[in-house]
Design a protein around this motif. Structure first.
Motif, short mmCIF file in Angstrom:
data_model
loop_
_atom_site.label_atom_id
_atom_site.label_comp_id
_atom_site.label_asym_id
_atom_site.label_seq_id
_atom_site.Cartn_x
_atom_site.Cartn_y
_atom_site.Cartn_z
N ALA A 59 64.54 14.78 85.73
CA ALA A 59 65.38 13.73 85.11
C ALA A 59 65.34 13.86 83.59
O ALA A 59 66.38 13.75 82.92
CB ALA A 59 64.90 12.35 85.55
N ALA A 60 64.16 14.10 83.03
CA ALA A 60 64.04 14.26 81.58
C ALA A 60 64.72 15.55 81.12
O ALA A 60 65.36 15.57 80.06
CB ALA A 60 62.57 14.27 81.17
N SER A 63 68.41 15.30 80.60
CA SER A 63 68.87 14.57 79.41
C SER A 63 68.62 15.33 78.10
O SER A 63 68.93 14.80 77.04
CB SER A 63 68.20 13.20 79.36
N CYS A 64 68.08 16.54 78.19
CA CYS A 64 67.86 17.33 76.98
C CYS A 64 69.20 17.74 76.38
O CYS A 64 70.13 18.10 77.09
CB CYS A 64 67.05 18.58 77.29
N ARG A 65 69.30 17.68 75.04
CA ARG A 65 70.55 18.01 74.36
C ARG A 65 70.51 19.35 73.65
O ARG A 65 71.52 19.77 73.08
CB ARG A 65 70.88 16.91 73.33
#
Length: 105
Positions: A59-60, A63-65
């Motif tokens: 999940a983390a 969300s990494c950009r």
């Protein structure tokens, strides 16, 4: 004439034999039932912990950009995972030793 040396064999009394059987069954139960169940319970607990950590990591990661953020997150996750597996190996060996030495005492 020559004399023969007589060796006396001590036959256990029924009470002694029952105690020997009881002790043997207790030892068998400890190593054949109790220890595997204890290790299985710990393994299942650890597996649940690792699966939750994997789900949280994914999940983390989603969300990494940036690639750098994803690599740092992955490196952190890997480091934490290795530490968790090392701690779990220690826990399992301590559990096994506790059961073995408790029975021997």
């Amino acid at each position: 004439m020559h004399s023969e040396q007589v060796t006396h064999i001590q036959v256990p009394t029924p009470a002694d034999a029952a105690e020997v059987i009881k002790t043997g069954i207790g030892t068998w139960r400890t190593f054949a039932v109790d220890l595997p169940l204890r290790l299985a319970a710990e393994t299942i607990r650890f597996t649940g912990h690792r699966l939750q950590a994997q789900a949280d990591h994914l999940a983390a990661l989603a969300s990494c950009r940036s690639l750098q953020a994803a690599v740092e997150l992955q490196a952190s996750f890997l480091t934490k995972s290795v530490a968790d597996y090392q701690a779990e190996a220690k826990t399992l060996s301590q559990d096994a030793a506790e059961v073995a030495f408790a029975k021997a005492a």
